[in-house]
Write a protein that holds these residues in place. Sequence first.
Motif, PDB file in Angstrom:
ATOM      1  N   ASP A 201      31.269 -18.752 -54.121  1.00 57.78           N
ATOM      2  CA  ASP A 201      31.926 -18.928 -52.646  1.00 57.78           C
ATOM      3  C   ASP A 201      30.985 -20.033 -51.911  1.00 57.78           C
ATOM      4  O   ASP A 201      29.971 -20.517 -52.579  1.00 57.78           O
ATOM      5  CB  ASP A 201      31.597 -17.686 -51.835  1.00 57.78           C
ATOM      6  N   MET A 202      31.102 -20.360 -50.760  1.00 54.48           N
ATOM      7  CA  MET A 202      30.499 -21.526 -49.954  1.00 54.48           C
ATOM      8  C   MET A 202      29.286 -20.781 -49.057  1.00 54.48           C
ATOM      9  O   MET A 202      28.791 -21.550 -48.251  1.00 54.48           O
ATOM     10  CB  MET A 202      31.268 -22.138 -49.295  1.00 54.48           C
ATOM     11  N   GLY A 203      28.844 -19.567 -49.070  1.00 51.29           N
ATOM     12  CA  GLY A 203      28.027 -18.699 -48.483  1.00 51.29           C
ATOM     13  C   GLY A 203      26.505 -19.436 -48.689  1.00 51.29           C
ATOM     14  O   GLY A 203      26.310 -20.074 -49.956  1.00 51.29           O
ATOM     15  N   GLY A 204      25.551 -19.153 -47.999  1.00 51.12           N
ATOM     16  CA  GLY A 204      24.268 -19.808 -47.940  1.00 51.12           C
ATOM     17  C   GLY A 204      23.205 -19.006 -48.954  1.00 51.12           C
ATOM     18  O   GLY A 204      22.150 -18.900 -48.922  1.00 51.12           O
ATOM     19  N   GLN A 205      23.818 -17.951 -49.992  1.00 54.05           N
ATOM     20  CA  GLN A 205      22.918 -17.465 -50.918  1.00 54.05           C
ATOM     21  C   GLN A 205      22.964 -18.137 -52.227  1.00 54.05           C
ATOM     22  O   GLN A 205      24.344 -18.319 -52.668  1.00 54.05           O
ATOM     23  CB  GLN A 205      23.159 -15.932 -50.984  1.00 54.05           C
ATOM     24  N   TYR A 206      21.823 -18.159 -53.007  1.00 53.57           N
ATOM     25  CA  TYR A 206      21.725 -18.738 -54.163  1.00 53.57           C
ATOM     26  C   TYR A 206      21.040 -18.139 -55.198  1.00 53.57           C
ATOM     27  O   TYR A 206      20.140 -17.356 -54.720  1.00 53.57           O
ATOM     28  CB  TYR A 206      21.405 -20.175 -54.157  1.00 53.57           C
ATOM     29  N   SER A 207      21.455 -18.209 -56.554  1.00 52.57           N
ATOM     30  CA  SER A 207      20.380 -17.927 -57.407  1.00 52.57           C
ATOM     31  C   SER A 207      20.082 -19.074 -58.487  1.00 52.57           C
ATOM     32  O   SER A 207      21.174 -19.843 -58.811  1.00 52.57           O
ATOM     33  CB  SER A 207      20.795 -16.709 -58.439  1.00 52.57           C
ATOM     34  N   PRO A 257      15.908 -28.531 -52.676  1.00 50.57           N
ATOM     35  CA  PRO A 257      17.238 -28.353 -53.333  1.00 50.57           C
ATOM     36  C   PRO A 257      17.079 -27.054 -54.356  1.00 50.57           C
ATOM     37  O   PRO A 257      16.312 -26.937 -55.113  1.00 50.57           O
ATOM     38  CB  PRO A 257      17.404 -29.672 -54.458  1.00 50.57           C
ATOM     39  N   ILE A 258      18.256 -26.573 -54.703  1.00 54.86           N
ATOM     40  CA  ILE A 258      18.244 -25.362 -55.462  1.00 54.86           C
ATOM     41  C   ILE A 258      19.162 -25.593 -56.654  1.00 54.86           C
ATOM     42  O   ILE A 258      20.670 -25.864 -56.327  1.00 54.86           O
ATOM     43  CB  ILE A 258      18.617 -24.057 -54.671  1.00 54.86           C
ATOM     44  N   HIS A 259      18.775 -25.581 -57.754  1.00 50.81           N
ATOM     45  CA  HIS A 259      19.488 -25.860 -58.931  1.00 50.81           C
ATOM     46  C   HIS A 259      20.122 -24.537 -59.407  1.00 50.81           C
ATOM     47  O   HIS A 259      19.497 -23.543 -59.596  1.00 50.81           O
ATOM     48  CB  HIS A 259      18.614 -26.506 -60.192  1.00 50.81           C
ATOM     49  N   LEU A 260      21.543 -24.389 -59.472  1.00 50.94           N
ATOM     50  CA  LEU A 260      22.298 -23.128 -59.588  1.00 50.94           C
ATOM     51  C   LEU A 260      22.073 -22.646 -61.048  1.00 50.94           C
ATOM     52  O   LEU A 260      21.951 -23.341 -61.934  1.00 50.94           O
ATOM     53  CB  LEU A 260      23.549 -23.123 -59.091  1.00 50.94           C
ATOM     54  N   ALA A 261      21.874 -21.166 -61.140  1.00 50.14           N
ATOM     55  CA  ALA A 261      21.892 -20.726 -62.411  1.00 50.14           C
ATOM     56  C   ALA A 261      23.287 -20.945 -63.054  1.00 50.14           C
ATOM     57  O   ALA A 261      23.309 -21.004 -64.287  1.00 50.14           O
ATOM     58  CB  ALA A 261      21.374 -19.236 -62.475  1.00 50.14           C
ATOM     59  N   ASN A 262      24.078 -20.578 -62.142  1.00 44.79           N
ATOM     60  CA  ASN A 262      25.590 -20.482 -62.851  1.00 44.79           C
ATOM     61  C   ASN A 262      26.463 -21.010 -61.383  1.00 44.79           C
ATOM     62  O   ASN A 262      26.808 -19.965 -60.871  1.00 44.79           O
ATOM     63  CB  ASN A 262      25.910 -19.209 -63.378  1.00 44.79           C
ATOM     64  N   SER A 269      22.014 -29.299 -52.330  1.00 45.88           N
ATOM     65  CA  SER A 269      20.881 -30.135 -51.622  1.00 45.88           C
ATOM     66  C   SER A 269      20.906 -29.866 -50.208  1.00 45.88           C
ATOM     67  O   SER A 269      21.772 -29.195 -49.738  1.00 45.88           O
ATOM     68  CB  SER A 269      21.485 -31.606 -51.920  1.00 45.88           C
ATOM     69  N   PRO A 270      19.969 -30.406 -49.484  1.00 45.39           N
ATOM     70  CA  PRO A 270      19.791 -30.073 -48.087  1.00 45.39           C
ATOM     71  C   PRO A 270      21.087 -30.593 -47.189  1.00 45.39           C
ATOM     72  O   PRO A 270      21.381 -29.793 -46.000  1.00 45.39           O
ATOM     73  CB  PRO A 270      18.759 -30.962 -47.449  1.00 45.39           C
ATOM     74  N   ASN A 276      20.808 -24.481 -48.308  1.00 49.93           N
ATOM     75  CA  ASN A 276      19.732 -23.617 -48.161  1.00 49.93           C
ATOM     76  C   ASN A 276      19.432 -22.956 -46.908  1.00 49.93           C
ATOM     77  O   ASN A 276      19.405 -23.836 -45.717  1.00 49.93           O
ATOM     78  CB  ASN A 276      18.522 -24.535 -48.708  1.00 49.93           C
ATOM     79  N   LEU A 277      19.305 -21.633 -46.731  1.00 50.70           N
ATOM     80  CA  LEU A 277      19.168 -21.420 -45.362  1.00 50.70           C
ATOM     81  C   LEU A 277      17.823 -21.375 -44.451  1.00 50.70           C
ATOM     82  O   LEU A 277      17.862 -21.150 -43.542  1.00 50.70           O
ATOM     83  CB  LEU A 277      19.626 -19.620 -45.243  1.00 50.70           C
ATOM     84  N   GLY A 278      17.044 -21.971 -45.241  1.00 53.17           N
ATOM     85  CA  GLY A 278      15.744 -22.280 -44.510  1.00 53.17           C
ATOM     86  C   GLY A 278      14.375 -22.101 -45.505  1.00 53.17           C
ATOM     87  O   GLY A 278      13.295 -22.103 -44.847  1.00 53.17           O
TER      88      GLY A 278
END
Length: 374
Positions: A201-207, A257-262, A269-270, A276-278
């Motif tokens: 999804d496009m939400g602001g949560q990531y792993s 920047p967060i490199h996704l696990a999957n 990127s910002p 990234n929520l903050g």
Amino acid sequence: MSFNILSASGNNLTNLTNLSTDVNLSVNYTLDKNKKFIYCNYPEALKNNMFGEANANNKCLNQVVVPAGTHQIFFSYQYNNSSDAAKTPFYFGIQIFNPNSGTLSYKQLKLGHGTNYSSDKGSWAGVAGETIKDYFNSSSGNTVSIGANKSYWFEKSLPNYSGLYSGLLEFQIDKQAIVTAYIYNNKGYIDGTATIIPKTDMGGQYSGYSDGYKYVANTITLYASELQNRKKYIKLNSTNISNLKINNTTNSSDLLPIHLANPSSVTVSPTTSGQNLGNWGVIYEFPIKFVNDTSSASKTFNIYIKTETNNVNEYCIINSGTDTKYATLSGNTSGMYNSWKCISVEVASNKTDTFRYVLGTNSCAGKRLVFTVS
């Protein structure tokens, strides 16, 4: 020496207005990108089909391969919050797996974690603030030897009933390791074949992970004469930042920047939609030099943390030495305030100290450090 942190109460809470005369200070952060920030926040709402046992769902929440060195794990999850949610009792666990032929040494350096259960942190603000306070107050653990193809586990039995669990864990290893986050009932049935839950999804949560988790600013020098008729500020947790450098390179955002696990091919990127929520859990360290260059015997320098958001609870933590306090800010909401005067120090000639700032879980981007003199 260190600063005394003021309580987030009474006259220390106020509403500051951004003025056209306010001056944006330049800042150059050092970010050690060899230290990995393992970011565990997707799916934030844990479901009943996400368990790690091979005889259950055979899923994991995050998996990152990290080199020898010092790294940090941030995690923030909700549960018991819908009909298909993961229901307690179950465990949350982080596995440190040794894929090497020889023994791996693991050492926990810092740890703060907890739930909003009444006998634990007691509230969402408590989870956001107290876990970081515990982190700063924690001491190193003993070194643990992990044999070849063996694991060490950090785990937490989640109480019934809660809803939010979050924490920050810093550790050191002397060889490459595989770090995996799971929920489970019996880790004996976790066999290493679990698949990482994909981001869909496009939400602001990531792993996944970021390169670096601690911003150390160059020394910020503030002169009383320059603050008598204006405020100076540093933008935090934001995009479109002026006068910002990271490792001597000009940037427009401090959001990592967060490199996704999957899927592993994707980096958030910002400027990505649903960004990234903050920088939850990222540590900002500021050496500050106050210079009283006026004719007065002394001047009082003040530091505020201010949120740019409205009607959203924001959890801001300030630490200096052994003193850590936090505030819940909420813009100009009735009965709430957008700013917390967290440091106030009387200076006769000059004074230099260091403080740290962390944005707690479930907050949003857009903060400022604001400097004044009185």
